[in-house]
Write a protein that holds these residues in place. Structure first.
Motif, short mmCIF file in Angstrom:
data_model
loop_
_atom_site.label_atom_id
_atom_site.label_comp_id
_atom_site.label_asym_id
_atom_site.label_seq_id
_atom_site.Cartn_x
_atom_site.Cartn_y
_atom_site.Cartn_z
N PHE A 1 0.79 -1.23 0.00
CA PHE A 1 0.00 0.00 0.00
C PHE A 1 0.83 1.29 0.00
CE2 PHE A 1 -2.80 -3.22 1.71
CZ PHE A 1 -4.03 -2.92 1.16
N LEU A 2 2.05 1.24 0.47
CA LEU A 2 2.78 2.48 0.73
C LEU A 2 3.86 2.76 -0.32
CD1 LEU A 2 3.27 2.17 4.60
CD2 LEU A 2 1.34 3.10 3.33
N PRO A 3 4.30 4.02 -0.46
CA PRO A 3 5.38 4.35 -1.38
C PRO A 3 6.65 3.58 -1.02
CG PRO A 3 4.31 6.35 -0.58
CD PRO A 3 3.77 5.21 0.24
N ALA A 4 7.40 3.19 -2.03
CA ALA A 4 8.62 2.40 -1.80
C ALA A 4 9.76 3.29 -1.31
CB ALA A 4 9.02 1.69 -3.10
N ASP A 5 10.67 2.68 -0.57
CA ASP A 5 11.92 3.31 -0.15
C ASP A 5 11.71 4.57 0.68
OD1 ASP A 5 13.30 1.33 -1.56
OD2 ASP A 5 13.21 2.50 -3.41
N ARG A 6 10.68 4.58 1.52
CA ARG A 6 10.49 5.72 2.43
C ARG A 6 10.30 5.21 3.86
NH1 ARG A 6 9.74 10.44 -0.63
NH2 ARG A 6 10.32 11.41 1.35
N PRO A 7 11.26 4.45 4.39
CA PRO A 7 11.07 3.84 5.72
C PRO A 7 10.97 4.87 6.85
CG PRO A 7 13.33 3.55 4.96
CD PRO A 7 12.55 4.08 3.80
N LEU A 8 11.78 5.94 6.78
CA LEU A 8 11.73 6.93 7.85
C LEU A 8 10.42 7.71 7.82
CD1 LEU A 8 15.41 8.25 7.77
CD2 LEU A 8 14.35 6.77 9.48
N PHE A 9 9.97 8.04 6.65
CA PHE A 9 8.68 8.73 6.53
C PHE A 9 7.56 7.84 7.04
CE2 PHE A 9 4.81 9.86 4.14
CZ PHE A 9 4.67 11.17 4.54
N THR A 10 7.66 6.54 6.74
CA THR A 10 6.65 5.60 7.24
C THR A 10 6.69 5.52 8.76
OG1 THR A 10 6.70 4.28 5.22
CG2 THR A 10 5.91 3.18 7.20
N GLY A 11 7.89 5.48 9.34
CA GLY A 11 8.01 5.49 10.79
C GLY A 11 7.42 6.76 11.39
N LEU A 12 7.67 7.89 10.74
CA LEU A 12 7.11 9.16 11.21
C LEU A 12 5.59 9.14 11.17
CD1 LEU A 12 7.30 12.16 11.99
CD2 LEU A 12 7.58 12.68 9.55
N MET A 13 5.03 8.64 10.06
CA MET A 13 3.57 8.60 9.90
C MET A 13 2.92 7.59 10.84
SD MET A 13 2.75 10.93 7.82
CE MET A 13 1.06 10.50 7.39
N ARG A 14 3.67 6.61 11.27
CA ARG A 14 3.15 5.68 12.27
C ARG A 14 3.10 6.31 13.65
NH1 ARG A 14 5.99 0.01 12.73
NH2 ARG A 14 4.35 -0.19 14.30
N ALA A 15 4.18 7.01 14.02
CA ALA A 15 4.33 7.43 15.41
C ALA A 15 3.65 8.74 15.73
CB ALA A 15 5.83 7.53 15.74
N LEU A 16 3.96 9.81 14.98
CA LEU A 16 3.52 11.14 15.39
C LEU A 16 2.01 11.33 15.33
CD1 LEU A 16 4.50 13.78 16.50
CD2 LEU A 16 4.87 14.60 14.17
#
Length: 313
Positions: free
Chosen positions: A27-42
Motif C-alpha cells: 500500500f505504501l510508497p517504496a523506499d520511504r522507511p523513515l517517513f513511514t516510521g514518522l507517519m506511524r508514530a507522530l
C-alpha cells in the motif's frame, strides 16, 4: 480482568505489528522507511494525547523523552535500516534475541534473577523464528547486523525501563503511550526530512495504509503493549514478541501467496511454544520449614511466657 485476558490482549500488539510488512509493501510508497516510521508514530501520539489530555510533569518530561526515544524514535529507524541492509529475514532473526536482552536487563534494573527456563525459552524462540524467516541468500552486512542488534537492545531497554519507572499517580497507560509516541515521532521527523527529503505524493491507497498503521498498528497496539507491561512482568511481555514474525509469515501465506515449508511450520511451532512457555509463572522459592528440638521448644515457650508477663504489667 484476569491474567489470561491481559496476556491475550497484550499479544494483539505483536500480532498487529506482524502485518506491517504486508501493508508497507502493498500500500505504501517504496523506499520511504523513515517517513513511514514518522507517519506511524507522530499522528498516533497526537491522537492519543488529545484523548488523554494529560501532559507530563516534572521528571516525567525527561522520562517520557527517554522512553519515546528507546521504544519509538531509535527503534523504528534502526529496525528499518537493518531490514534494508540484511538478506531476507535476517533482521527478524537478529531482533528475536530481544527476550534474552530483557532477561539480562531485568536482572540489572529490576532485580529479577534470570532462570534457566527463561534463558532456554529465549534461545528456542530465536531458533524457531530463524527457521520461519531465514533465507539462504546474500552476505551479512556488519552495519545491518549492528542496526538489528541495536534495535532489539533499544526496545528491550525501553520495555524494562517502562516497567521500572511505572506511571505517575493518576496517569493511565493511554497517556503514557501518547507521550512516548509523540516524543518518538518528533525525534524521527527531522531525520526523515534530512535523509529522505520532502514527503512523497500520496494516493488513496497509501493514505488508507498510513491510517491503518497509525491507528490500529501503532496507537492501539502500543497502548495494549504498555498496558501489558504495567500488569505483567517485562519478561512475560517480551516473550510475546515472536508472534510478530509468525504473524508476518501467516499473512504472507494467506494474503500474498507465499508458501510455507514443513521446516517453517516446525519453526512456527517452536517459536509459538516458546511464547506460551514465556507466559508461565515462575514458582517462588518455598521457605524451609524450621524444626525445633524439645529443649528449643521449651526455651521458646518460656521466652513467650516472660514476654506475655511483661506486657501485662
Amino acid at each position: 480482568m484476569n491474567r489470561t485476558a491481559t496476556v491475550l490482549l497484550t499479544a494483539l500488539a505483536p500480532v498487529s505489528w506482524g502485518t506491517t510488512y504486508a501493508v508497507t509493501t502493498e500500500f505504501l510508497p517504496a523506499d520511504r522507511p523513515l517517513f513511514t516510521g514518522l507517519m506511524r508514530a507522530l499522528p498516533a501520539g497526537l491522537v492519543l494525547l488529545a484523548l488523554a489530555r494529560v501532559l507530563p510533569r516534572g521528571l516525567w518530561w525527561g522520562k517520557a523523552a527517554v522512553l519515546g526515544a528507546l521504544n519509538i524514535g531509535a527503534f523504528f529507524p534502526l529496525l528499518f535500516l537493518s531490514a534494508y541492509r540484511l538478506p531476507g529475514g535476517m533482521a527478524a532473526v537478529v531482533g528475536s534475541v530481544g527476550p534474552l536482552f530483557v532477561v539480562g536487563l531485568s536482572a540489572v534494573l529490576l532485580g529479577q534473577r534470570p532462570t534457566t527456563r527463561s534463558v532456554l525459552t529465549g534461545v528456542v524462540a530465536a531458533f524457531g523464528v530463524s527457521l520461519v524467516v531465514l533465507k539462504a541468500a546474500g552476505a551479512l552486512d556488519p552495519v545491518g547486523v549492528l542496526a538489528a542488534l541495536a534495535s532489539a537492545a533499544s526496545m528491550s531497554t525501553g520495555t524494562v525501563l517502562t516497567k521500572r519507572w511505572g506511571r505517575p499517580d493518576g496517569v493511565g497507560p493511554l497517556a503514557l503511550t501518547a507521550w512516548q509516541l509523540t516524543a518518538g515521532g518528533l525525534l524521527i521527523a527531522p531525520l526523515a526530512f534530512l535523509v529522505e527529503g520532502a514527503p512523497p505524493a500520496l494516493d488513496g491507497r497509501a493514505i488508507g495504509g498510513y491510517l491503518y498503521l497509525a491507528l490500529a498498528n501503532t496507537a492501539v497496539a502500543y497502548w495494549l503493549w504498555f498496558r501489558g507491561i504495567g500488569r505483567l512482568t517485562a519478561t512475560q511481555v517480551t516473550f510475546l514478541g515472536p508472534l510478530s514474525p509468525l504473524t508476518a509469515a501467516v499473512v504472507g501465506w494467506a494474503a500474498l501467496g507465499q508458501t510455507l515449508t514443513p521446516l517453517q511450520l516446525a519453526g512456527m511451532a517452536l517459536a509459538f511454544g516458546a511464547t506460551v512457555a514465556g507466559q508461565l509463572r515462575q514458582r517462588p522459592p518455598v521457605a524451609p520449614v524450621q524444626s525445633f528440638s524439645s529443649t528449643e521448644k521449651k526455651a521458646r515457650k518460656d521466652s513467650m511466657d516472660l514476654t506475655g508477663a511483661a506486657l501485662r504489667r
